[in-house]
Design an enzyme around this catalytic site. Structure first.
Site, short mmCIF file in Angstrom:
data_model
loop_
_atom_site.label_atom_id
_atom_site.label_comp_id
_atom_site.label_asym_id
_atom_site.label_seq_id
_atom_site.Cartn_x
_atom_site.Cartn_y
_atom_site.Cartn_z
CE LYS A 174 -10.05 -35.24 -9.54
NZ LYS A 174 -10.59 -33.97 -9.05
CD GLN A 226 -9.23 -30.64 -8.26
OE1 GLN A 226 -9.51 -31.43 -9.16
NE2 GLN A 226 -9.34 -30.95 -6.98
CG ASP A 228 -16.14 -32.70 -9.91
OD1 ASP A 228 -15.76 -33.85 -9.64
OD2 ASP A 228 -15.38 -31.75 -10.09
#
Ligand code: NDP
Length: 278
Positions: free
Chosen positions: A50, A94, A117
Site C-alpha cells: 500500500k 492495519q 478502509d
C-alpha cells in the site's frame, strides 16, 4: 469450457493511473497514513504494498510502525493526532490488532471522512442506507471485477461465502444495491455446495484454501476469489482455481485478482476522502 481470466492486476493498473493523474491535478497532495501495530508478516507485506503504491502515485504517505505491546490509549492518541493532522486526508489501521487492543474501539475513533478502509460504523451504516460514502476497499474491488466482465448483475443469483464486516457483508450489500438476489453463506451454512451451485456470481471470502471445487460451481458463473492462504510457501485462494476455471465463465486468479484491486480502491478512497473534506 475454459473461463476468461479476470486480470485484476491490469484493471488495477488502469485505475491507479487515473488516480495518479487526479493526484497530479489536485492543489494539495492526497495524504494517507498507514498504521501498523506489531510484526505480523502478512500485515507487513500488505502495508508495504500500500505504501509503495501510494508513493508511486505521488501521495503524501506517512507510515507508523508501532510496537506489538502498545497500550490502547497510546494507539488512540495516535489515531486522534491523525484525525487532527491537516496533511492526512485518510488513514488505515492495519488489521488484525494485538489482543490487548479493542479493534472496534480503534476503528470507531477514526473520523468517518478519514476512514480509507470504510470500516467505521458510520460508513458501513451509510452503505446499508444506500448512501455510499467511503466503502470497504475489498468489497469495492470485488464489484469492479464483476463489472469488468460486462455481465449484467441485475436479477442474477449472487452468493457470497463469508460474512465478515470488512469483506463478506459489504460485498453482499453492494450486490444487493445492483439488484442481485443475494445469499450469504458462512461456517454454519448447511450444504454449502447447494448454494454455490446456484450462483451466477460467486464471491468467496472465507480464508479456507481451495474450499470451492469444480463441482460446486455453476457452469458459466463469475467467480471472485478473495482468499489469501499460504500453503507450503505458495499463496492460494479459497477457490481451486486450476479446476474451477474449466467450468466458470469468468474467474479471478490468486494472486493477481482481488489483491491488487483492493490497493487501487484504497488509494481511490483516499482521493475521495480528500474531496469529502473539501
Ligand atoms: P474472516 O476470518 O473475518 O471471515 C471469514 C468468513 O468465512 C466468516 O464469515 C466465516 O464464517 C466464513 N467461513 C469460514 N469457514 C467457512 C466454511 N468452511 N464455509 C463457509 N464459510 C466459512 O475473514 P475475512 O473476511 O477478513 O477474509 C477472508 C479471506 O479473504 C482471507 O483469506 C483473507 O486473507 C482474505 N482477504 C483478502 C483481501 C484482498 O485484498 N485480497 C482483503 C481482505 C481479506 P463465520 O462467520 O460463521 O465464522
Amino acid at each position: 469450457m475454459t473461463s476468461k481470466i479476470i486480470d485484476g492486476k491490469k484493471i488495477a493498473e488502469s485505475i491507479l493511473e487515473k488516480s495518479k493523474q487526479k493526484a497530479k491535478k489536485a492543489d494539495e497532495k492526497p495524504g494517507l497514513a498507514i498504521v501498523l501495530v506489531g510484526n505480523n508478516p502478512a500485515s507487513e507485506i500488505y502495508v508495504g504494498l500500500k505504501e509503495k503504491k501510494a508513493n508511486e502515485l505521488g501521495f503524501h504517505c506517512e507510515r507508523f510502525n508501532l510496537a506489538e505491546d502498545i497500550k490502547q490509549d497510546e494507539l488512540l492518541n495516535i489515531v486522534d493526532d491523525l484525525n487532527q493532522n491537516e496533511k492526512i486526508h485518510a488513514m488505515i489501521v492495519q488489521l488484525p490488532l494485538p489482543k490487548q487492543i479493542d479493534e472496534q474501539l480503534i476503528i470507531g475513533a477514526i473520523l468517518p471522512h478519514k476512514d480509507a478502509d470504510g470500516f467505521t460504523s458510520v460508513n458501513l451504516g451509510n452503505l446499508v442506507n444506500d448512501n455510499n460514502k467511503l466503502l470497504p476497499a475489498t468489497a469495492r474491488a470485488c464489484m469492479e471485477l464483476i463489472k469488468s466482465t460486462g455481465v449484467e448483475i441485475k436479477g442474477k443469483n449472487a452468493v457470497v461465502v463469508g460474512r465478515s464486516n470488512i469483506v463478506g457483508k459489504p460485498t453482499a450489500l453492494l450486490l444487493l444495491q445492483e439488484n442481485a438476489t443475494v445469499t450469504i453463506c458462512h461456517s454454519k451454512t448447511k450444504n454449502l455446495a447447494e448454494h454455490t451451485k446456484n450462483a451466477d456470481i460467486l464471491v468467496v471470502a472465507c480464508g479456507k484454501a481451495k474450499l470451492i471445487t469444480k463441482d460446486m460451481v455453476k457452469p458459466g458463473a463469475i467467480v471472485i476469489d478473495v482468499g489469501i492462504n499460504r500453503v507450503m510457501g505458495k499463496i492460494v485462494g479459497d477457490v481451486d482455481f486450476d479446476n474451477v476455471k474449466e467450468v466458470a465463465g469468468h474467474i479471478t486468479p490468486v494472486p493477481g485478482g482481488v489483491g491488487p484491486m483492493t490497493i487501487a480502491m484504497l488509494l481511490d478512497n483516499t482521493l475521495q476522502a480528500m474531496e469529502l473534506r473539501r
